[in-house]
Write an enzyme that holds these catalytic residues in place. Structure first.
Site, PDB file in Angstrom:
ATOM      1  N   ASP A 189      20.723  -6.158   1.333  1.00  0.00           N
ATOM      2  CA  ASP A 189      20.056  -6.063   2.629  1.00  0.00           C
ATOM      3  C   ASP A 189      19.483  -4.659   2.730  1.00  0.00           C
ATOM      4  O   ASP A 189      20.227  -3.676   2.757  1.00  0.00           O
ATOM      5  CB  ASP A 189      21.068  -6.319   3.753  1.00  0.00           C
ATOM      6  CG  ASP A 189      20.437  -6.294   5.140  1.00  0.00           C
ATOM      7  OD1 ASP A 189      19.246  -5.933   5.265  1.00  0.00           O
ATOM      8  OD2 ASP A 189      21.140  -6.628   6.106  1.00  0.00           O
ATOM      9  N   ASN A 214       8.566  -4.352   0.209  1.00  0.00           N
ATOM     10  CA  ASN A 214       7.960  -5.571   0.741  1.00  0.00           C
ATOM     11  C   ASN A 214       8.683  -6.147   1.958  1.00  0.00           C
ATOM     12  O   ASN A 214       8.098  -6.943   2.691  1.00  0.00           O
ATOM     13  CB  ASN A 214       7.913  -6.625  -0.379  1.00  0.00           C
ATOM     14  CG  ASN A 214       7.557  -8.003   0.122  1.00  0.00           C
ATOM     15  OD1 ASN A 214       6.445  -8.230   0.580  1.00  0.00           O
ATOM     16  ND2 ASN A 214       8.502  -8.936   0.058  1.00  0.00           N
ATOM     17  N   SER A 249       2.079  -3.452   4.116  1.00  0.00           N
ATOM     18  CA  SER A 249       1.882  -3.335   5.550  1.00  0.00           C
ATOM     19  C   SER A 249       1.321  -4.665   6.062  1.00  0.00           C
ATOM     20  O   SER A 249       1.776  -5.736   5.663  1.00  0.00           O
ATOM     21  CB  SER A 249       0.962  -2.149   5.864  1.00  0.00           C
ATOM     22  OG  SER A 249       0.756  -2.030   7.257  1.00  0.00           O
ATOM     23  N   SER A 250       0.318  -4.619   6.912  1.00  0.00           N
ATOM     24  CA  SER A 250      -0.273  -5.817   7.495  1.00  0.00           C
ATOM     25  C   SER A 250      -1.541  -5.413   8.223  1.00  0.00           C
ATOM     26  O   SER A 250      -1.683  -4.260   8.658  1.00  0.00           O
ATOM     27  CB  SER A 250       0.705  -6.460   8.484  1.00  0.00           C
ATOM     28  OG  SER A 250       0.056  -7.433   9.291  1.00  0.00           O
ATOM     29  N   TYR A 280       6.404  -4.976  15.406  1.00  0.00           N
ATOM     30  CA  TYR A 280       5.918  -5.318  14.068  1.00  0.00           C
ATOM     31  C   TYR A 280       4.666  -4.516  13.724  1.00  0.00           C
ATOM     32  O   TYR A 280       4.603  -3.811  12.709  1.00  0.00           O
ATOM     33  CB  TYR A 280       5.629  -6.816  13.985  1.00  0.00           C
ATOM     34  CG  TYR A 280       5.086  -7.267  12.644  1.00  0.00           C
ATOM     35  CD1 TYR A 280       5.927  -7.476  11.567  1.00  0.00           C
ATOM     36  CD2 TYR A 280       3.712  -7.472  12.472  1.00  0.00           C
ATOM     37  CE1 TYR A 280       5.432  -7.883  10.335  1.00  0.00           C
ATOM     38  CE2 TYR A 280       3.208  -7.882  11.243  1.00  0.00           C
ATOM     39  CZ  TYR A 280       4.064  -8.090  10.182  1.00  0.00           C
ATOM     40  OH  TYR A 280       3.560  -8.486   8.971  1.00  0.00           O
ATOM     41  N   LYS A 324       4.205  -1.347  11.035  1.00  0.00           N
ATOM     42  CA  LYS A 324       3.296  -1.582   9.917  1.00  0.00           C
ATOM     43  C   LYS A 324       2.241  -0.482   9.856  1.00  0.00           C
ATOM     44  O   LYS A 324       1.849  -0.036   8.772  1.00  0.00           O
ATOM     45  CB  LYS A 324       2.645  -2.962  10.031  1.00  0.00           C
ATOM     46  CG  LYS A 324       3.588  -4.119   9.732  1.00  0.00           C
ATOM     47  CD  LYS A 324       4.184  -4.030   8.338  1.00  0.00           C
ATOM     48  CE  LYS A 324       4.987  -5.268   7.975  1.00  0.00           C
ATOM     49  NZ  LYS A 324       5.624  -5.135   6.653  1.00  0.00           N
ATOM     50  N   VAL A 373      -0.662 -14.994   5.724  1.00  0.00           N
ATOM     51  CA  VAL A 373      -0.322 -15.552   4.413  1.00  0.00           C
ATOM     52  C   VAL A 373       0.503 -16.818   4.622  1.00  0.00           C
ATOM     53  O   VAL A 373       1.530 -16.794   5.294  1.00  0.00           O
ATOM     54  CB  VAL A 373       0.474 -14.537   3.566  1.00  0.00           C
ATOM     55  CG1 VAL A 373       0.838 -15.147   2.219  1.00  0.00           C
ATOM     56  CG2 VAL A 373      -0.338 -13.250   3.378  1.00  0.00           C
TER      57      VAL A 373
END
Length: 252
Positions: free
Chosen positions: A64, A91, A138-139, A152, A156, A184
């Site tokens: 974890d 990731n 990231s995003s 979130y 990111k 995704v």
């Protein structure tokens, strides 16, 4: 193109499913030895068995990333067992979207600190490599305001800032880049769940992408693998957006 990953060693967090698993497979397909971790022992075991069955040199561990001591121990053990580390791919995400105090804490511990701790634990080995590379995931939510604009998206965005700082600080020694995926879709993933449980949100998200579809994990993994490879020798400090033209802002 020869990505020059044959014989290299890589670590990937969150490598049992989705983008992480696709990254493990893509790196291993290029000849790298890949150690990966994830929280689920069953998921790790299944992924390891399937990937080894396909002929890939991979090693899975139950870790974890929110447990800093366990993460650092895994990095040290992997480096010792594999003879060093050339690549790390951060990731893992808590995928904590609603703006609650618990989600802010989870995003900080998992997304942000999980990335920082992975890098810090691996840095001595990366600096000893002649091709040390860091890739953070990231995003697009980190560069524009969307439905994930709370914890979130905030963290990111922070990951991109952190990674670009690393690129400057480690220039000439270790490269550091970010990949920012759009939506995704994969079996068992968050967007399959949204498709089933919130079809209006799913339809809205799908409609925003001019390609008419979402990315596959493999499409993101190919970008990660290139940036991780010695073929990308002079690329550092970039944020590579993989979103099928979903975002419309100009990235300067």
């Amino acid at each position: 193109m020869d990505l020059q990953l044959n014989g290299r060693t890589a670590l990937v967090t969150g490598g049992s499913r989705g983008i992480g698993r696709a990254v493990v497979e893509a790196l291993a397909a290029e000849g790298a030895t890949v150690s990966f971790c994830a929280r689920s022992a069953d998921g790790v075991r299944t992924a390891e068995e399937e990937l080894r069955g396909a002929g890939y040199d991979v090693y899975g561990s139950e870790v974890d990333v929110a447990d800093g001591d366990a993460l650092a121990a895994w990095v040290r053990e992997s480096a010792a067992q594999r003879g060093g580390i050339d690549v790390v791919v951060a990731n893992v995400s808590a995928l904590a979207i609603p703006s609650t105090e618990e989600n802010w804490a989870a995003s900080f511990t998992t997304d942000m600190l999980g990335t920082v701790r992975l890098v810090e634990a691996a840095l001595p080995s990366l600096e000893a490599s002649d091709a040390g590379a860091i890739v953070t995931i990231s995003s697009v939510s980190g560069r524009e305001i969307d439905f994930a604009a709370g914890p979130y998206g905030t963290f990111k965005g922070a990951i991109v800032h952190y990674t670009q700082g690393l690129a400057y600080q480690l220039a000439g020694r270790v490269r550091a880049n970010t990949v920012s995926p759009g939506n995704v879709y994969f079996p068992g993933g968050v967007w399959e769940s949204i498709e089933q449980n919130d079809p209006d949100l799913y339809g809205h998200a799908l409609g925003l992408n001019p390609t008419g579809r979402m990315a596959t994990p493999q499409e993101v993994a190919r970008a990660v693998t290139f940036l991780a490879s010695p073929a990308a020798t002079f690329i550092s400090g970039t944020n590579l957006v993989v979103d099928g033209a979903l975002t419309r802002g100009v990235q300067l």
